[in-house]
Design an enzyme around this catalytic site. Structure first.
Site, PDB file in Angstrom:
ATOM      1  N   ASP A 191      -3.496   4.489   2.609  1.00  0.00           N
ATOM      2  CA  ASP A 191      -3.754   4.691   4.079  1.00  0.00           C
ATOM      3  C   ASP A 191      -3.672   6.409   4.083  1.00  0.00           C
ATOM      4  O   ASP A 191      -2.408   6.810   3.869  1.00  0.00           O
ATOM      5  CB  ASP A 191      -2.974   4.020   4.937  1.00  0.00           C
ATOM      6  CG  ASP A 191      -3.340   2.563   4.890  1.00  0.00           C
ATOM      7  OD1 ASP A 191      -4.556   2.096   4.745  1.00  0.00           O
ATOM      8  OD2 ASP A 191      -2.586   1.643   5.973  1.00  0.00           O
ATOM      9  N   ASP A 209       1.362   4.759   2.387  1.00  0.00           N
ATOM     10  CA  ASP A 209       0.825   5.273   3.505  1.00  0.00           C
ATOM     11  C   ASP A 209       1.244   6.733   3.207  1.00  0.00           C
ATOM     12  O   ASP A 209       2.124   7.241   3.214  1.00  0.00           O
ATOM     13  CB  ASP A 209       1.709   4.609   4.739  1.00  0.00           C
ATOM     14  CG  ASP A 209       1.571   3.258   4.612  1.00  0.00           C
ATOM     15  OD1 ASP A 209       0.456   2.646   5.066  1.00  0.00           O
ATOM     16  OD2 ASP A 209       2.335   2.485   4.324  1.00  0.00           O
ATOM     17  N   ASP A 231       0.775  -1.265  -0.217  1.00  0.00           N
ATOM     18  CA  ASP A 231       0.133  -0.075   0.074  1.00  0.00           C
ATOM     19  C   ASP A 231       0.925   1.309  -0.043  1.00  0.00           C
ATOM     20  O   ASP A 231       2.239   1.143   0.038  1.00  0.00           O
ATOM     21  CB  ASP A 231      -0.805  -0.163   1.422  1.00  0.00           C
ATOM     22  CG  ASP A 231      -0.059   0.184   2.584  1.00  0.00           C
ATOM     23  OD1 ASP A 231       1.015   0.301   2.442  1.00  0.00           O
ATOM     24  OD2 ASP A 231      -0.964   0.226   3.493  1.00  0.00           O
TER      25      ASP A 231
HETATM   26  N1  DCP Z   1       1.216   1.013  11.683  1.00  0.00           N
HETATM   27  C1  DCP Z   1       0.830   1.573  12.969  1.00  0.00           C
HETATM   28  N2  DCP Z   1      -0.442   1.481  13.078  1.00  0.00           N
HETATM   29  C2  DCP Z   1      -1.342   0.958  12.297  1.00  0.00           C
HETATM   30  C3  DCP Z   1      -1.030   0.510  11.075  1.00  0.00           C
HETATM   31  C4  DCP Z   1       0.431   0.420  10.705  1.00  0.00           C
HETATM   32  O1  DCP Z   1       1.505   2.231  13.641  1.00  0.00           O
HETATM   33  N3  DCP Z   1      -2.772   0.954  12.905  1.00  0.00           N
HETATM   34  C5  DCP Z   1       2.596   1.371  11.443  1.00  0.00           C
HETATM   35  C6  DCP Z   1       3.476   0.341  11.139  1.00  0.00           C
HETATM   36  C7  DCP Z   1       3.890   0.159   9.849  1.00  0.00           C
HETATM   37  C8  DCP Z   1       3.835   1.360   8.978  1.00  0.00           C
HETATM   38  O2  DCP Z   1       2.742   1.792   9.900  1.00  0.00           O
HETATM   39  O3  DCP Z   1       5.137  -0.088  10.086  1.00  0.00           O
HETATM   40  C9  DCP Z   1       3.048   1.174   7.668  1.00  0.00           C
HETATM   41  O4  DCP Z   1       2.052  -0.102   7.774  1.00  0.00           O
HETATM   42  P1  DCP Z   1       2.213  -0.941   6.605  1.00  0.00           P
HETATM   43  O5  DCP Z   1       1.258  -2.180   6.975  1.00  0.00           O
HETATM   44  O6  DCP Z   1       1.821  -0.168   5.336  1.00  0.00           O
HETATM   45  O7  DCP Z   1       3.587  -1.402   6.414  1.00  0.00           O
HETATM   46  P2  DCP Z   1       4.764  -1.131   5.354  1.00  0.00           P
HETATM   47  O8  DCP Z   1       4.605   0.190   4.741  1.00  0.00           O
HETATM   48  O9  DCP Z   1       5.987  -1.139   6.341  1.00  0.00           O
HETATM   49  O10 DCP Z   1       4.798  -2.554   4.637  1.00  0.00           O
HETATM   50  P3  DCP Z   1       4.252  -2.350   3.128  1.00  0.00           P
HETATM   51  O11 DCP Z   1       5.543  -2.111   1.922  1.00  0.00           O
HETATM   52  O12 DCP Z   1       3.875  -3.721   2.899  1.00  0.00           O
HETATM   53  O13 DCP Z   1       3.061  -1.498   2.892  1.00  0.00           O
HETATM   54 MG    MG Z   2       3.034   0.664   3.582  1.00  0.00          MG
END
Ligand code: DCP
Ligand code: MG
Length: 368
Positions: free
Chosen positions: A292, A207, A205
């Site tokens: 997100d 963010d 995704d």
């Molecule tokens: N996060 C958070 N609270 C949430 C959801 C996520 O603090 N409710 C944080 C932890 C993650 C970051 O936000 O490291 C981003 O979430 P992702 O699941 O999108 O994770 P990544 O961006 O690191 O991985 P990807 O490349 O799969 O999107």
């Molecule tokens: Mg992400």
């Protein structure tokens, strides 16, 4: 120059927030196996065993050399017996029979499929599995199931959403989000967080963190025509609320788990047109992308940025470190000193690390 220090295993911190972990992982063979083990335990809701493998994976990602004998992991933190067994087998056999068993396990395979749908987590997967469902085809064919709005969108855009988001797509979406936010709030700051901020080239995704310096007028920000699906979660943050001590707590920002329609002429979408007459088929010139959007009050921006930049493991260890080593509670909103009973303000990530007595770790070194 400080990089040339000799490597001393016993000096490696058990907390990933005291280590610098880039994307150069020379122990992928091991960490892939650990992550499969961890995910299987997560599907079984065994958080302890899952975290044990995730912590071990994180330590090996940090190692500046590939592990080739058991001696190489001597003195390292987070190397429990279950972990060592897997390492030993990979060293000797080239692969882990346990990880292989998991990959062939019926329950794991079903959960893996189910959770690949946007809006489906472990709880829903458990329910479907208990009903005897095993594949996504079976789920789709079952007309008695009550799918949430989120899950319906997840199935509708499934093919697009399982394919990774590229850096180029993230940049294109970033422009759209920036422009759109700008028409509402000309002074707003829009920052890409998550994996892309840590330098990853792909993600599941994109963010975004949005904040508006000055008075708060961000209420209608999330309702706009460019979203295919948007589940707006209103802010539930209460002022002066003590941070949550849970390892993986959700934060209370207004946020939106959205699916954005990214127009991209010339994209290959042949899979969408198979049912139609090929000559007449309209070419789908867009891709559904998971986005997100998190809106934060300006005073909490640094905490939100640190939390949403991740990695998940890095965030978990920051909280654990704060709690156990500093008697402080950290979450995505604030840092609370339990002894002094005060909130510590921070205008930047550097200040948060300083409050915690930690050396600053750059975003691209947080790939724990
Ligand atoms: N996060 C958070 N609270 C949430 C959801 C996520 O603090 N409710 C944080 C932890 C993650 C970051 O936000 O490291 C981003 O979430 P992702 O699941 O999108 O994770 P990544 O961006 O690191 O991985 P990807 O490349 O799969 O999107
Ligand atoms: Mg992400």
């Amino acid at each position: 120059e400080s990089e040339a220090l000799p490597f001393i295993a016993s000096k490696v911190s058990q907390y990933s927030c005291q280590r610098k972990t880039t994307l150069n992982n020379c122990n992928k063979k091991f960490t892939d196996a650990f992550e499969i083990m961890a995910e299987n335990y997560e599907f079984k809701e065994n958080e302890i065993f899952s975290l044990e493998f995730l912590r071990a994976a994180s330590v090996l990602k940090f190692l500046p050399f590939p592990v080739i004998r058991m001696k190489d992991i001597q003195g390292l933190p987070c190397m429990g017996d279950r972990v060592k067994d897997v390492i030993e087998e990979i060293i000797e056999e080239g692969e882990s029979s346990r990880a292989k068993e998991v990959l062939n396990d019926e329950r794991y395979k079903s959960f893996k499929q189910f959770t690949s749908v946007f809006g489906v987590g472990v709880k829903t997967s458990e329910k479907w599995y208990r009903m005897g469902l095993r594949t996504l085809e079976e789920v789709k064919a079952d007309k008695t199931l009550k799918l949430s709005k989120m899950q319906k969108a997840g199935f509708l855009y499934y093919e697009d959403l399982v394919s990774c988001v590229s850096k180029a797509e993230a940049d294109a979406v970033s422009l759209i989000v920036r422009n759109t936010v700008c028409t509402f709030l000309p002074d707003a700051l829009v920052t890409i967080t998550g994996g892309f901020r840590r330098g990853k080239k792909t993600g599941h995704d994109i963010d975004f963190l949005i904040t508006n310096p000055g008075p708060r007028e961000d209420d209608e920000l999330l309702q706009k025509g460019l979203l295919l699906y948007c589940d707006v979660i209103e802010s539930t943050f209460l002022k002066e609320q003590i941070p949550s001590r849970k390892v993986d707590a959700m934060d209370n920002f207004q946020k939106c788990f959205a699916i954005l329609k990214l127009c991209q002429p010339g994209v290959d979408n042949s899979s969408y047109n198979t049912s139609k007459n090929t000559d007449m088929a309209e070419v789908k010139d867009w891709k559904a992308i998971r986005v997100d959007l998190v809106i934060t009050p300006f005073e909490q921006y640094a905490y939100a940025l640190l939390g949403w930049t991740g990695s998940r493991q890095f965030g978990r260890d920051l909280r654990r470190y704060a709690n156990h080593e500093k008697k402080m509670i950290l979450d995505n909103h604030a840092l609370y000193d339990r002894e002094k009973r005060i909130f510590l303000k921070a205008g930047s990530e550097e200040e948060i690390f300083a409050h915690l007595g930690l050396d600053y770790v750059e975003p691209w070194e947080r790939n724990a």
